[in-house]
Design a protein around this motif. Structure first.
Motif, PDB file in Angstrom:
ATOM      1  N   GLN A  22      49.473  31.296  41.439  1.00  0.00           N
ATOM      2  CA  GLN A  22      47.919  31.898  41.249  1.00  0.00           C
ATOM      3  C   GLN A  22      47.512  32.331  42.739  1.00  0.00           C
ATOM      4  O   GLN A  22      46.800  33.122  43.126  1.00  0.00           O
ATOM      5  CB  GLN A  22      47.046  31.048  40.689  1.00  0.00           C
ATOM      6  CG  GLN A  22      45.543  31.568  40.311  1.00  0.00           C
ATOM      7  CD  GLN A  22      44.795  30.396  39.685  1.00  0.00           C
ATOM      8  OE1 GLN A  22      44.047  29.813  40.451  1.00  0.00           O
ATOM      9  NE2 GLN A  22      44.655  30.526  38.516  1.00  0.00           N
ATOM     10  N   THR A  23      47.793  31.140  43.796  1.00  0.00           N
ATOM     11  CA  THR A  23      47.536  31.429  45.101  1.00  0.00           C
ATOM     12  C   THR A  23      48.679  31.722  46.026  1.00  0.00           C
ATOM     13  O   THR A  23      48.110  32.163  47.068  1.00  0.00           O
ATOM     14  CB  THR A  23      46.824  29.952  45.670  1.00  0.00           C
ATOM     15  OG1 THR A  23      48.012  29.032  45.540  1.00  0.00           O
ATOM     16  CG2 THR A  23      45.613  29.604  44.994  1.00  0.00           C
ATOM     17  N   PHE A  26      50.800  37.451  45.867  1.00  0.00           N
ATOM     18  CA  PHE A  26      49.892  38.584  46.342  1.00  0.00           C
ATOM     19  C   PHE A  26      49.439  39.332  45.175  1.00  0.00           C
ATOM     20  O   PHE A  26      48.243  39.403  45.014  1.00  0.00           O
ATOM     21  CB  PHE A  26      50.321  39.561  47.385  1.00  0.00           C
ATOM     22  CG  PHE A  26      49.435  40.468  47.881  1.00  0.00           C
ATOM     23  CD1 PHE A  26      48.894  40.035  49.088  1.00  0.00           C
ATOM     24  CD2 PHE A  26      48.910  41.554  47.345  1.00  0.00           C
ATOM     25  CE1 PHE A  26      47.767  40.771  49.607  1.00  0.00           C
ATOM     26  CE2 PHE A  26      48.029  42.259  47.757  1.00  0.00           C
ATOM     27  CZ  PHE A  26      47.408  41.791  48.891  1.00  0.00           C
ATOM     28  N   GLY A  27      50.282  39.447  44.014  1.00  0.00           N
ATOM     29  CA  GLY A  27      50.036  40.344  42.951  1.00  0.00           C
ATOM     30  C   GLY A  27      48.992  39.261  42.017  1.00  0.00           C
ATOM     31  O   GLY A  27      48.184  39.969  40.990  1.00  0.00           O
ATOM     32  N   GLN A  28      49.013  38.030  42.008  1.00  0.00           N
ATOM     33  CA  GLN A  28      48.024  37.236  41.433  1.00  0.00           C
ATOM     34  C   GLN A  28      46.671  37.110  42.033  1.00  0.00           C
ATOM     35  O   GLN A  28      45.546  36.970  41.436  1.00  0.00           O
ATOM     36  CB  GLN A  28      48.754  35.911  41.146  1.00  0.00           C
ATOM     37  CG  GLN A  28      49.891  36.166  39.960  1.00  0.00           C
ATOM     38  CD  GLN A  28      50.271  34.955  39.086  1.00  0.00           C
ATOM     39  OE1 GLN A  28      49.264  34.052  38.826  1.00  0.00           O
ATOM     40  NE2 GLN A  28      51.489  34.845  38.970  1.00  0.00           N
ATOM     41  N   SER A 170      42.179  27.900  40.381  1.00  0.00           N
ATOM     42  CA  SER A 170      41.981  26.641  39.573  1.00  0.00           C
ATOM     43  C   SER A 170      43.028  25.588  40.396  1.00  0.00           C
ATOM     44  O   SER A 170      42.805  24.390  39.941  1.00  0.00           O
ATOM     45  CB  SER A 170      42.626  26.856  38.096  1.00  0.00           C
ATOM     46  OG  SER A 170      44.057  27.196  37.918  1.00  0.00           O
ATOM     47  N   SER A 171      43.655  26.115  41.305  1.00  0.00           N
ATOM     48  CA  SER A 171      44.539  25.133  42.144  1.00  0.00           C
ATOM     49  C   SER A 171      43.619  24.213  42.819  1.00  0.00           C
ATOM     50  O   SER A 171      42.654  24.676  43.706  1.00  0.00           O
ATOM     51  CB  SER A 171      45.223  26.002  43.047  1.00  0.00           C
ATOM     52  OG  SER A 171      45.832  25.088  43.886  1.00  0.00           O
ATOM     53  N   PRO A 172      43.857  22.954  42.726  1.00  0.00           N
ATOM     54  CA  PRO A 172      43.222  22.054  43.781  1.00  0.00           C
ATOM     55  C   PRO A 172      43.306  21.917  45.212  1.00  0.00           C
ATOM     56  O   PRO A 172      42.794  21.067  45.827  1.00  0.00           O
ATOM     57  CB  PRO A 172      43.457  20.610  42.828  1.00  0.00           C
ATOM     58  CG  PRO A 172      44.753  20.807  42.391  1.00  0.00           C
ATOM     59  CD  PRO A 172      44.823  22.236  41.995  1.00  0.00           C
ATOM     60  N   PHE A 173      44.397  22.496  45.639  1.00  0.00           N
ATOM     61  CA  PHE A 173      44.773  22.454  46.890  1.00  0.00           C
ATOM     62  C   PHE A 173      45.348  23.919  47.374  1.00  0.00           C
ATOM     63  O   PHE A 173      46.554  24.125  46.848  1.00  0.00           O
ATOM     64  CB  PHE A 173      45.878  21.469  46.956  1.00  0.00           C
ATOM     65  CG  PHE A 173      46.275  21.266  48.522  1.00  0.00           C
ATOM     66  CD1 PHE A 173      45.607  21.448  49.678  1.00  0.00           C
ATOM     67  CD2 PHE A 173      47.722  20.889  48.540  1.00  0.00           C
ATOM     68  CE1 PHE A 173      45.895  21.174  50.891  1.00  0.00           C
ATOM     69  CE2 PHE A 173      48.203  20.685  49.767  1.00  0.00           C
ATOM     70  CZ  PHE A 173      47.373  20.662  51.172  1.00  0.00           C
ATOM     71  N   PHE A 174      44.465  24.381  48.106  1.00  0.00           N
ATOM     72  CA  PHE A 174      45.019  25.777  48.652  1.00  0.00           C
ATOM     73  C   PHE A 174      44.585  26.250  49.949  1.00  0.00           C
ATOM     74  O   PHE A 174      43.658  25.585  50.376  1.00  0.00           O
ATOM     75  CB  PHE A 174      45.000  27.167  47.378  1.00  0.00           C
ATOM     76  CG  PHE A 174      43.445  27.323  47.323  1.00  0.00           C
ATOM     77  CD1 PHE A 174      42.851  28.540  48.123  1.00  0.00           C
ATOM     78  CD2 PHE A 174      42.604  26.939  46.452  1.00  0.00           C
ATOM     79  CE1 PHE A 174      41.571  28.823  47.999  1.00  0.00           C
ATOM     80  CE2 PHE A 174      41.157  27.265  46.142  1.00  0.00           C
ATOM     81  CZ  PHE A 174      40.895  27.907  46.907  1.00  0.00           C
ATOM     82  N   MET A 175      45.057  26.946  50.679  1.00  0.00           N
ATOM     83  CA  MET A 175      44.458  27.630  52.025  1.00  0.00           C
ATOM     84  C   MET A 175      44.166  29.120  51.824  1.00  0.00           C
ATOM     85  O   MET A 175      44.769  29.875  51.026  1.00  0.00           O
ATOM     86  CB  MET A 175      45.388  27.338  53.225  1.00  0.00           C
ATOM     87  CG  MET A 175      45.751  25.631  53.075  1.00  0.00           C
ATOM     88  SD  MET A 175      46.781  25.420  54.524  1.00  0.00           S
ATOM     89  CE  MET A 175      47.147  23.660  54.339  1.00  0.00           C
ATOM     90  N   LEU A 189      42.336  37.709  54.588  1.00  0.00           N
ATOM     91  CA  LEU A 189      43.648  38.502  54.365  1.00  0.00           C
ATOM     92  C   LEU A 189      44.537  38.072  53.112  1.00  0.00           C
ATOM     93  O   LEU A 189      45.010  38.964  52.475  1.00  0.00           O
ATOM     94  CB  LEU A 189      44.433  38.009  55.604  1.00  0.00           C
ATOM     95  CG  LEU A 189      43.890  38.646  57.007  1.00  0.00           C
ATOM     96  CD1 LEU A 189      44.892  37.954  58.196  1.00  0.00           C
ATOM     97  CD2 LEU A 189      43.844  40.013  56.966  1.00  0.00           C
ATOM     98  N   GLU A 190      44.307  36.578  52.928  1.00  0.00           N
ATOM     99  CA  GLU A 190      45.389  36.154  51.900  1.00  0.00           C
ATOM    100  C   GLU A 190      45.230  34.636  51.473  1.00  0.00           C
ATOM    101  O   GLU A 190      44.386  34.150  52.421  1.00  0.00           O
ATOM    102  CB  GLU A 190      46.890  36.442  52.195  1.00  0.00           C
ATOM    103  CG  GLU A 190      47.438  35.524  53.387  1.00  0.00           C
ATOM    104  CD  GLU A 190      48.678  36.043  53.781  1.00  0.00           C
ATOM    105  OE1 GLU A 190      49.576  36.747  53.107  1.00  0.00           O
ATOM    106  OE2 GLU A 190      49.370  35.463  54.817  1.00  0.00           O
ATOM    107  N   THR A 191      45.627  34.326  50.419  1.00  0.00           N
ATOM    108  CA  THR A 191      45.672  32.758  50.096  1.00  0.00           C
ATOM    109  C   THR A 191      47.109  32.308  50.109  1.00  0.00           C
ATOM    110  O   THR A 191      48.187  33.085  49.897  1.00  0.00           O
ATOM    111  CB  THR A 191      44.733  32.419  48.907  1.00  0.00           C
ATOM    112  OG1 THR A 191      45.810  33.024  47.547  1.00  0.00           O
ATOM    113  CG2 THR A 191      43.424  33.140  48.878  1.00  0.00           C
ATOM    114  N   GLY A 192      47.344  31.004  49.910  1.00  0.00           N
ATOM    115  CA  GLY A 192      48.680  30.365  49.934  1.00  0.00           C
ATOM    116  C   GLY A 192      48.461  28.926  49.157  1.00  0.00           C
ATOM    117  O   GLY A 192      47.526  28.248  49.451  1.00  0.00           O
ATOM    118  N   ASP A 193      49.349  28.671  48.570  1.00  0.00           N
ATOM    119  CA  ASP A 193      49.490  27.220  48.233  1.00  0.00           C
ATOM    120  C   ASP A 193      49.406  26.033  49.208  1.00  0.00           C
ATOM    121  O   ASP A 193      50.131  26.198  50.430  1.00  0.00           O
ATOM    122  CB  ASP A 193      50.702  26.856  47.334  1.00  0.00           C
ATOM    123  CG  ASP A 193      50.924  25.634  47.013  1.00  0.00           C
ATOM    124  OD1 ASP A 193      50.192  25.198  45.885  1.00  0.00           O
ATOM    125  OD2 ASP A 193      51.769  24.876  47.488  1.00  0.00           O
TER     126      ASP A 193
END
Length: 217
Positions: A22-23, A26-28, A170-175, A189-193
């Motif tokens: 989810q994080t 990109f498509g999600q 819903s992720s508890p830990f992302f950047m 710009l974007e997110t990431g796990d």
């Protein structure tokens, strides 16, 4: 497979595979951040003519290309930039160089965005241009850190405008990374796990791991 194997051994991971994607992909994540990000089109087709058609409907060239997770910025501008006038040959060459560089790490499909110049902060200690970018860290829906992505910080301070991201995933830990353009606009710009992204160089790792322990320990 990794998640299932660890669960079978009694290990409880912080994020599920679904939250990871989810994080990370990109498509999600893009549909969730579209209103605070730069425009983008995605394509699981690698046909240069189809990718060019979608890009042309979004904006005029030049364009920035990447896959669903990473770019080939290490070989910039090859494999990253489709310059003006954005011919079919230019698309084909850039896609081919991106695929060659990413090789078996190439993920899912292509992302095309307008090429936007970011505000430069000068050269970093390694002689590379440092642009005004920031990395935010979210734990359990809350933004807990907001630090310059590079070695120097700029003047942007309004990170609260991105706090709603904590409710988007819903992720508890992302950047999440944002950047300031030459015209002074700040875009996400974007997110990431959280487990896949590096820490900003100015963040004290002791503070970071202390925060993890407080929330997940």
């Amino acid at each position: 497979m990794l998640h299932g194997g660890l669960v079978d051994r009694g290990v409880r991971l912080v994020t599920t595979p679904e939250q990871f994607e989810q994080t990370q992909l990109f498509g999600q994540f893009f549909p969730r951040i579209r209103d605070i990000s730069l425009p983008a089109v995605t394509s699981t087709s690698l046909d240069p003519s189809e990718v060019r058609r979608q890009a042309s409907a979004m904006s005029a060239p030049p364009y920035f290309l990447k896959d669903y997770v990473k770019s080939a910025k290490e070989i910039w501008p090859r494999g990253c930039v489709v310059p003006r006038p954005g011919t079919l040959k230019q698309f084909a060459q850039t896609i081919a160089e991106l695929r060659e560089y990413r090789a078996d790490r190439f993920e899912t499909g292509l992302v095309v965005r307008p090429l936007v110049r970011l505000r430069s902060l000068g050269l970093d200690p390694f002689g590379e241009e440092c642009c005004e970018e920031y990395r935010m860290i979210f734990l359990c829906g809350k933004r807990v850190f907001s630090e310059p992505y590079g070695y120097y910080g700029g003047s942007f301070t309004d990170f609260a405008r991105f706090d709603k991201l904590g409710e988007c995933f819903s992720s508890p830990f992302f950047m999440a990374d944002c950047a300031v353009t030459e015209s002074g606009e700040c875009f996400l710009l974007e997110t990431g796990d959280g487990g896949c992204c590096g820490l900003p160089p100015g963040l004290d790792c002791r503070d970071f791991y202390r925060s993890l322990a407080e929330r997940f320990g």
